[in-house]
Design a protein around this motif. Structure first.
Motif, PDB file in Angstrom:
ATOM      1  N   PRO A  41       0.731  -1.179  -0.115  1.00 44.18           N
ATOM      2  CA  PRO A  41       0.046  -0.104   0.017  1.00 44.18           C
ATOM      3  C   PRO A  41       0.870   1.228  -0.012  1.00 44.18           C
ATOM      4  O   PRO A  41       1.770   1.422   0.844  1.00 44.18           O
ATOM      5  CB  PRO A  41      -0.798  -0.076   1.468  1.00 44.18           C
ATOM      6  CG  PRO A  41      -0.764  -1.395   1.473  1.00 44.18           C
ATOM      7  CD  PRO A  41       0.362  -1.957   1.028  1.00 44.18           C
ATOM      8  N   GLY A  42       0.352   2.207  -0.965  1.00 44.70           N
ATOM      9  CA  GLY A  42       1.072   3.380  -0.974  1.00 44.70           C
ATOM     10  C   GLY A  42       2.509   3.232  -1.467  1.00 44.70           C
ATOM     11  O   GLY A  42       3.351   4.351  -1.547  1.00 44.70           O
ATOM     12  N   LYS A  43       3.057   2.033  -2.072  1.00 45.81           N
ATOM     13  CA  LYS A  43       4.401   2.197  -2.623  1.00 45.81           C
ATOM     14  C   LYS A  43       4.211   1.503  -4.221  1.00 45.81           C
ATOM     15  O   LYS A  43       3.278   0.979  -4.523  1.00 45.81           O
ATOM     16  CB  LYS A  43       5.146   1.280  -1.802  1.00 45.81           C
ATOM     17  CG  LYS A  43       5.479   1.563  -0.405  1.00 45.81           C
ATOM     18  CD  LYS A  43       6.427   0.414   0.044  1.00 45.81           C
ATOM     19  CE  LYS A  43       6.821   0.982   1.617  1.00 45.81           C
ATOM     20  NZ  LYS A  43       7.600   0.093   2.303  1.00 45.81           N
ATOM     21  N   GLU A  44       5.250   1.507  -5.064  1.00 49.50           N
ATOM     22  CA  GLU A  44       5.369   1.294  -6.282  1.00 49.50           C
ATOM     23  C   GLU A  44       5.399  -0.094  -6.498  1.00 49.50           C
ATOM     24  O   GLU A  44       5.960  -0.566  -5.437  1.00 49.50           O
ATOM     25  CB  GLU A  44       6.733   1.888  -6.880  1.00 49.50           C
ATOM     26  CG  GLU A  44       6.217   3.268  -7.062  1.00 49.50           C
ATOM     27  CD  GLU A  44       7.505   3.881  -8.052  1.00 49.50           C
ATOM     28  OE1 GLU A  44       7.317   5.335  -8.419  1.00 49.50           O
ATOM     29  OE2 GLU A  44       8.281   3.182  -8.331  1.00 49.50           O
ATOM     30  N   ARG A  45       4.947  -0.711  -7.375  1.00 49.49           N
ATOM     31  CA  ARG A  45       5.257  -2.251  -7.661  1.00 49.49           C
ATOM     32  C   ARG A  45       6.866  -2.554  -7.653  1.00 49.49           C
ATOM     33  O   ARG A  45       7.561  -1.683  -8.530  1.00 49.49           O
ATOM     34  CB  ARG A  45       4.605  -2.655  -8.935  1.00 49.49           C
ATOM     35  CG  ARG A  45       4.597  -4.206  -9.039  1.00 49.49           C
ATOM     36  CD  ARG A  45       3.275  -4.724  -9.739  1.00 49.49           C
ATOM     37  NE  ARG A  45       3.440  -4.082 -11.151  1.00 49.49           N
ATOM     38  CZ  ARG A  45       2.681  -4.177 -12.071  1.00 49.49           C
ATOM     39  NH1 ARG A  45       1.428  -5.111 -11.605  1.00 49.49           N
ATOM     40  NH2 ARG A  45       2.425  -3.648 -13.201  1.00 49.49           N
ATOM     41  N   GLU A  46       7.185  -3.721  -6.991  1.00 47.17           N
ATOM     42  CA  GLU A  46       8.853  -3.938  -6.959  1.00 47.17           C
ATOM     43  C   GLU A  46       8.876  -5.442  -7.543  1.00 47.17           C
ATOM     44  O   GLU A  46       8.241  -6.238  -7.115  1.00 47.17           O
ATOM     45  CB  GLU A  46       9.266  -3.766  -5.652  1.00 47.17           C
ATOM     46  CG  GLU A  46       8.701  -4.483  -4.550  1.00 47.17           C
ATOM     47  CD  GLU A  46       9.442  -4.249  -3.192  1.00 47.17           C
ATOM     48  OE1 GLU A  46      10.205  -3.376  -3.187  1.00 47.17           O
ATOM     49  OE2 GLU A  46       9.124  -5.139  -2.159  1.00 47.17           O
ATOM     50  N   PHE A  47      10.094  -5.686  -7.847  1.00 46.43           N
ATOM     51  CA  PHE A  47      10.479  -6.893  -8.396  1.00 46.43           C
ATOM     52  C   PHE A  47      10.906  -7.745  -7.058  1.00 46.43           C
ATOM     53  O   PHE A  47      11.298  -7.336  -5.955  1.00 46.43           O
ATOM     54  CB  PHE A  47      11.682  -6.852  -9.232  1.00 46.43           C
ATOM     55  CG  PHE A  47      12.509  -8.106  -9.426  1.00 46.43           C
ATOM     56  CD1 PHE A  47      13.579  -8.249  -8.539  1.00 46.43           C
ATOM     57  CD2 PHE A  47      11.844  -9.062 -10.310  1.00 46.43           C
ATOM     58  CE1 PHE A  47      14.447  -9.559  -8.582  1.00 46.43           C
ATOM     59  CE2 PHE A  47      12.821 -10.228 -10.513  1.00 46.43           C
ATOM     60  CZ  PHE A  47      13.809 -10.360  -9.721  1.00 46.43           C
ATOM     61  N   VAL A  48      10.173  -9.201  -7.031  1.00 45.07           N
ATOM     62  CA  VAL A  48      10.709 -10.027  -6.339  1.00 45.07           C
ATOM     63  C   VAL A  48      11.398 -11.230  -6.676  1.00 45.07           C
ATOM     64  O   VAL A  48      12.700 -11.312  -5.951  1.00 45.07           O
ATOM     65  CB  VAL A  48       9.380 -10.682  -5.683  1.00 45.07           C
ATOM     66  CG1 VAL A  48       9.477 -11.684  -4.528  1.00 45.07           C
ATOM     67  CG2 VAL A  48       8.282  -9.409  -5.216  1.00 45.07           C
ATOM     68  N   ALA A  49      11.100 -11.868  -7.620  1.00 43.54           N
ATOM     69  CA  ALA A  49      12.022 -12.983  -8.145  1.00 43.54           C
ATOM     70  C   ALA A  49      11.655 -13.212  -9.769  1.00 43.54           C
ATOM     71  O   ALA A  49      10.652 -13.003 -10.278  1.00 43.54           O
ATOM     72  CB  ALA A  49      11.838 -14.239  -7.406  1.00 43.54           C
ATOM     73  N   VAL A  50      12.605 -13.793 -10.374  1.00 52.53           N
ATOM     74  CA  VAL A  50      12.418 -14.169 -11.829  1.00 52.53           C
ATOM     75  C   VAL A  50      13.149 -15.588 -12.036  1.00 52.53           C
ATOM     76  O   VAL A  50      14.191 -15.735 -11.302  1.00 52.53           O
ATOM     77  CB  VAL A  50      13.067 -13.132 -12.633  1.00 52.53           C
ATOM     78  CG1 VAL A  50      14.541 -12.879 -12.503  1.00 52.53           C
ATOM     79  CG2 VAL A  50      12.674 -13.323 -14.216  1.00 52.53           C
ATOM     80  N   ILE A  51      12.629 -16.290 -13.036  1.00 55.47           N
ATOM     81  CA  ILE A  51      13.348 -17.329 -13.579  1.00 55.47           C
ATOM     82  C   ILE A  51      13.128 -17.496 -14.815  1.00 55.47           C
ATOM     83  O   ILE A  51      12.170 -17.257 -15.527  1.00 55.47           O
ATOM     84  CB  ILE A  51      12.447 -18.702 -12.663  1.00 55.47           C
ATOM     85  CG1 ILE A  51      13.515 -19.935 -12.689  1.00 55.47           C
ATOM     86  CG2 ILE A  51      10.991 -18.817 -13.335  1.00 55.47           C
ATOM     87  CD1 ILE A  51      12.651 -21.220 -11.933  1.00 55.47           C
ATOM     88  N   ASN A  52      14.070 -18.161 -15.380  1.00 53.79           N
ATOM     89  CA  ASN A  52      14.267 -18.207 -16.983  1.00 53.79           C
ATOM     90  C   ASN A  52      13.298 -19.409 -17.388  1.00 53.79           C
ATOM     91  O   ASN A  52      12.868 -20.013 -16.601  1.00 53.79           O
ATOM     92  CB  ASN A  52      15.780 -18.467 -17.325  1.00 53.79           C
ATOM     93  CG  ASN A  52      16.183 -19.564 -17.062  1.00 53.79           C
ATOM     94  OD1 ASN A  52      15.799 -20.733 -16.804  1.00 53.79           O
ATOM     95  ND2 ASN A  52      17.689 -19.918 -17.342  1.00 53.79           N
ATOM     96  N   ARG A  53      13.509 -19.343 -18.801  1.00 52.87           N
ATOM     97  CA  ARG A  53      12.417 -20.499 -19.411  1.00 52.87           C
ATOM     98  C   ARG A  53      12.739 -21.867 -19.112  1.00 52.87           C
ATOM     99  O   ARG A  53      11.431 -22.524 -19.008  1.00 52.87           O
ATOM    100  CB  ARG A  53      12.588 -20.316 -21.089  1.00 52.87           C
ATOM    101  CG  ARG A  53      12.345 -18.794 -21.554  1.00 52.87           C
ATOM    102  CD  ARG A  53      12.853 -18.812 -22.760  1.00 52.87           C
ATOM    103  NE  ARG A  53      12.481 -17.535 -23.709  1.00 52.87           N
ATOM    104  CZ  ARG A  53      12.550 -17.335 -24.935  1.00 52.87           C
ATOM    105  NH1 ARG A  53      13.051 -18.072 -25.530  1.00 52.87           N
ATOM    106  NH2 ARG A  53      12.300 -16.276 -25.292  1.00 52.87           N
ATOM    107  N   SER A  54      13.681 -22.242 -18.960  1.00 50.64           N
ATOM    108  CA  SER A  54      14.002 -23.553 -18.707  1.00 50.64           C
ATOM    109  C   SER A  54      14.056 -23.781 -17.051  1.00 50.64           C
ATOM    110  O   SER A  54      13.959 -25.245 -16.732  1.00 50.64           O
ATOM    111  CB  SER A  54      15.420 -24.218 -19.199  1.00 50.64           C
ATOM    112  OG  SER A  54      16.395 -23.327 -18.511  1.00 50.64           O
TER     113      SER A  54
END
Length: 124
Positions: A41-54
């Motif tokens: 709430p009240g904050k911008e959306r932020e990155f948490v985690a990512v995983i590649n295609r494989s």
């Protein structure tokens, strides 16, 4: 077009765990890098985690490193976020997203498709 639907959110006490799931439909996610983002709430959306295609090379925000684990099952068209040792500051709406890039991006503007989001609330 990929449709993404998150599930598994809810209310949990600090120190507890939750596993978020993201179910994809209309297209196979094997062609997409998959990420999780959150917005408090009240904050911008932020990155948490990512995983590649494989399913390799998972990458995490410093704030969740060592506590969260991203994984995917391309055969089931599913992506997961296991969240351990949850803190009140993890409270946010969590979003699953798909990126058609050849890499695993951390910038939300590189993502093509988004889920509707799911609430995670961590009580102290």
């Amino acid at each position: 077009q990929v449709q993404l639907v998150e599930s598994g959110g809810g209310l949990v006490q600090a120190g507890g765990s939750l596993r978020l799931s993201c179910a994809a439909s209309r297209q196979a996610i094997s062609s997409y890098a998959m990420g999780w983002f959150r917005q408090a709430p009240g904050k911008e959306r932020e990155f948490v985690a990512v995983i590649n295609r494989s399913g390799g090379n998972p990458y995490y925000a410093d704030s969740v490193k060592g506590r969260f684990t991203i994984s995917r099952d391309n055969a089931k068209n599913m992506v997961y976020l296991l969240m351990n040792s949850l803190k009140p500051e993890d409270t946010a709406v969590y979003y699953c997203a798909a990126a058609s890039t050849g890499w695993a991006p951390v910038d939300e503007y590189e993502y093509n498709y988004w889920g509707q989001g799911i609430q995670v609330t961590v009580s102290s």
